[in-house]
Enzyme design. Structure first.
Site, PDB file in Angstrom:
ATOM      1  N   ASP A   1      10.635   0.197 -13.903  1.00 60.32           N
ATOM      2  CA  ASP A   1       9.881  -0.234 -12.740  1.00 60.32           C
ATOM      3  C   ASP A   1       9.446   1.010 -11.969  1.00 60.32           C
ATOM      4  OD1 ASP A   1       8.692  -1.973 -10.998  1.00 60.32           O
ATOM      5  OD2 ASP A   1      10.476  -2.226  -9.754  1.00 60.32           O
TER       6      ASP A   1
ATOM      7  N   ASN B   1       0.265   1.850  -3.740  1.00 65.46           N
ATOM      8  CA  ASN B   1      -1.038   1.190  -3.666  1.00 65.46           C
ATOM      9  C   ASN B   1      -1.551   1.136  -2.232  1.00 65.46           C
ATOM     10  OD1 ASN B   1      -1.562   0.703  -6.345  1.00 65.46           O
ATOM     11  ND2 ASN B   1      -0.444  -1.237  -6.384  1.00 65.46           N
TER      12      ASN B   1
ATOM     13  N   ASP C   1      -3.960   2.150 -10.456  1.00 60.75           N
ATOM     14  CA  ASP C   1      -4.267   1.942 -11.882  1.00 60.75           C
ATOM     15  C   ASP C   1      -4.148   3.247 -12.663  1.00 60.75           C
ATOM     16  OD1 ASP C   1      -4.679  -0.685 -11.311  1.00 60.75           O
ATOM     17  OD2 ASP C   1      -6.880  -0.570 -11.358  1.00 60.75           O
TER      18      ASP C   1
ATOM     19  N   GLU D   1       3.960  -3.649 -12.243  1.00 58.10           N
ATOM     20  CA  GLU D   1       4.332  -2.250 -12.453  1.00 58.10           C
ATOM     21  C   GLU D   1       5.566  -2.105 -13.336  1.00 58.10           C
ATOM     22  OE1 GLU D   1       6.278  -3.503  -8.536  1.00 58.10           O
ATOM     23  OE2 GLU D   1       4.437  -3.896  -9.631  1.00 58.10           O
TER      24      GLU D   1
END
Length: 505
Positions: free
Chosen positions: A372, A380, A389, A416
């Site tokens: 993770d 983000n 991304d 993620e």
């Protein structure tokens, strides 16, 4: 569609030109290799023949020295000459080329001839070798151009040495005749092509022996030849030029003697050397030409079919719609995550189930890593989803570098979260892979201002399945890895935590 036709024509032309250029280059390189191999063979042969010639002249020199020492010995002249005759009889078995030996006094009169009686009045004071020794005070042997034997009329090379009296004055000459036919017989044992030649010349370019035998070549002087001066200046080497004797272009190799002023040459006709190459080149051109003709025919047929497809475009619209629907179905069934290029969840589930069955069947280990990205939501929020991304793609690449075996699977588990399936890998081995992944991600050095670590990191849960299980071992393995991942996050993130291996159910 018209653009497709132009592209097809361009590709067809490009292929044909490329194949033609590659074939031409290969033939040119092969030609150079053939000539280089011929030069090497010629030079090796020249070196071997030079050793042979040196051996002949060395034996002749030793015999001349022996005769000179014998003539200085005790006894009157007939006794000394008789000892010389005995010496020659013993040595001629070792020197097959020996045509005869003569002893001349200071006036040029013959005192002894090893092959028989001397006709009265025989005198060689006008011979070049006699004049040289009379006027030059040197104990070196002299190798003279071919002359005719005064008794047999056959051509031969003379090897001579100065004789001196007790005061160092000129006392005559001892001379050996080496028959050309003996040299020619030795050279004739060499397998040469029809245009090949072997030559023995002085360092100044005067011909001594030429094989195949040509009487008009005997004694030819090449000292003024531009080719001789340009190409034969070193100790050994190769050259290519047109012969001044028969006008044929040949490949030459030469070797100068280290002990005597003679030069051995081996020559091979250039056309003869390239004969096999030409045959192979014609065969290659024929085969490649036939292949190009086939390619041209197939390519033209393809272009015709493209043009027909353009004319039938209207009738293909319905088929195009069917194809689009089929593509949409394929996209639904696709096994690759579009963002990261990793396997997607569907592929992950199928592979994990398959590997669990195989591990149970074969009794081998199976490990799973669940990863993770730490504080990814904050990433983000801080940098935007485009940057997020790109971050996912970079981490995916790092995972692929760490799990490189053919059976390993790296997948996007969701969001993620990423997963790595490691067949035939026990828990210690899986931990090593996890540590490598941690290092690879840290090495990316992606800034993350919203993370306590200051850069992008991952947390990893490690679990291994090493024994046979009852139902749904893949679910147990995922749950174990997930618990380990939770522990990794709970322990501060940026680390790998492993779940102890399962026991038999």
């Amino acid at each position: 569609m018209k653009r497709d036709v132009r592209l097809a024509k361009f590709l067809l032309l490009a292929v044909m030109l490329s194949v033609s250029a590659a074939t031409g280059w290969q033939l040119y390189a092969s030609r150079d290799q053939t000539l280089a191999a011929a030069d090497t063979n010629n030079l090796n042969l020249a070196n071997a023949l030079n050793i042979y010639a040196e051996g002949v002249f060395t034996q002749s020199d030793m015999l001349l020295q022996g005769v000179a020492e014998t003539l200085k010995g005790e006894g009157d002249e007939p006794e000394r000459l008789q000892r010389v005759q005995s010496l020659v009889e013993r040595q001629k078995r070792l020197l097959d080329q020996l045509d005869g030996l003569a002893v001349l006094d200071a006036g040029g009169d013959w005192l002894m001839y090893s092959k028989g009686r001397i006709p009265p009045g025989t005198n060689s004071a006008n011979r070049a070798y006699f004049i040289h020794h009379r006027e030059t005070r040197s104990n070196d042997v002299l190798i003279s151009p071919p002359i005719r034997n005064p008794f047999t009329g056959e051509w031969g090379i003379t090897v001579s040495r100065r004789l001196e009296d007790g005061k160092g004055g000129f006392a005559g000459v001892v001379v050996i005749g080496l028959g050309l036919q003996n040299f020619l017989r030795a050279f004739g044992t060499i397998a040469l092509p029809g245009t090949g030649t072997i030559g023995l010349t002085t360092n100044h370019g005067q011909m001594l022996v030429l094989y195949p035998y040509s009487e008009k070549a005997i004694g030819l002087d090449f000292s003024g030849s531009a080719n001789f001066q340009r190409h034969f200046g070193g100790t050994s080497g190769t050259a290519s030029f047109r012969s001044s004797i028969d006008g044929m272009k040949r490949l030459y190799a030469f070797r100068k003697s280290d002990r005597y002023p003679v030069l051995t040459t081996v020559a091979l006709g250039r056309d003869e050397a390239l004969k096999a190459w030409r045959h192979q080149a014609l065969l290659t051109i024929g085969v490649v030409g036939a292949l190009l003709a086939i390619v041209a025919a197939v390519g033209w047929r393809l272009i015709v079919n493209i043009q027909r497809r353009i004319s039938a475009e209207a009738s293909l619209l319905a088929a195009r719609e069917d194809l689009l629907r089929a593509n949409r179905r394929l996209e639904v069934l696709a096994t690759q995550d579009q963002l990261t290029g990793l396997a997607n969840r569907r592929s992950f589930d199928e592979v994990l189930a398959h590997e669990c069955r195989r591990a149970a069947r074969e009794g081998t280990a199976l490990s799973l890593l669940l990863l993770d990205l730490d504080y990814f939501k904050r990433f983000n929020d801080a940098y935007g989803h485009v940057a997020g991304d790109q971050c996912l793609k970079a981490v995916a690449t790092a995972l692929r570098r760490s799990a490189r075996r053919p059976g390993d699977l790296v997948a996007r588990y969701g969001g993620e979260e990423l997963a790595v399936v490691l067949p035939r890998t026990d828990l210690p081995g899986a931990r090593k892979v996890a540590e490598q992944i941690l290092a690879q991600v840290l090495a990316l050095d992606i800034p993350h201002s919203a993370s306590p670590h200051g850069r992008v990191t991952v947390s990893i849960g490690v679990a291994a399945l090493e024994a046979r299980h009852s139902d749904e071992p893949e679910q147990l393995l995922v749950e174990a890895a997930d618990r380990a991942l939770y522990k990794a996050k709970e322990s501060g993130r940026n680390r790998a935590v492993s779940e102890e291996e399962f026991a038999d159910a």
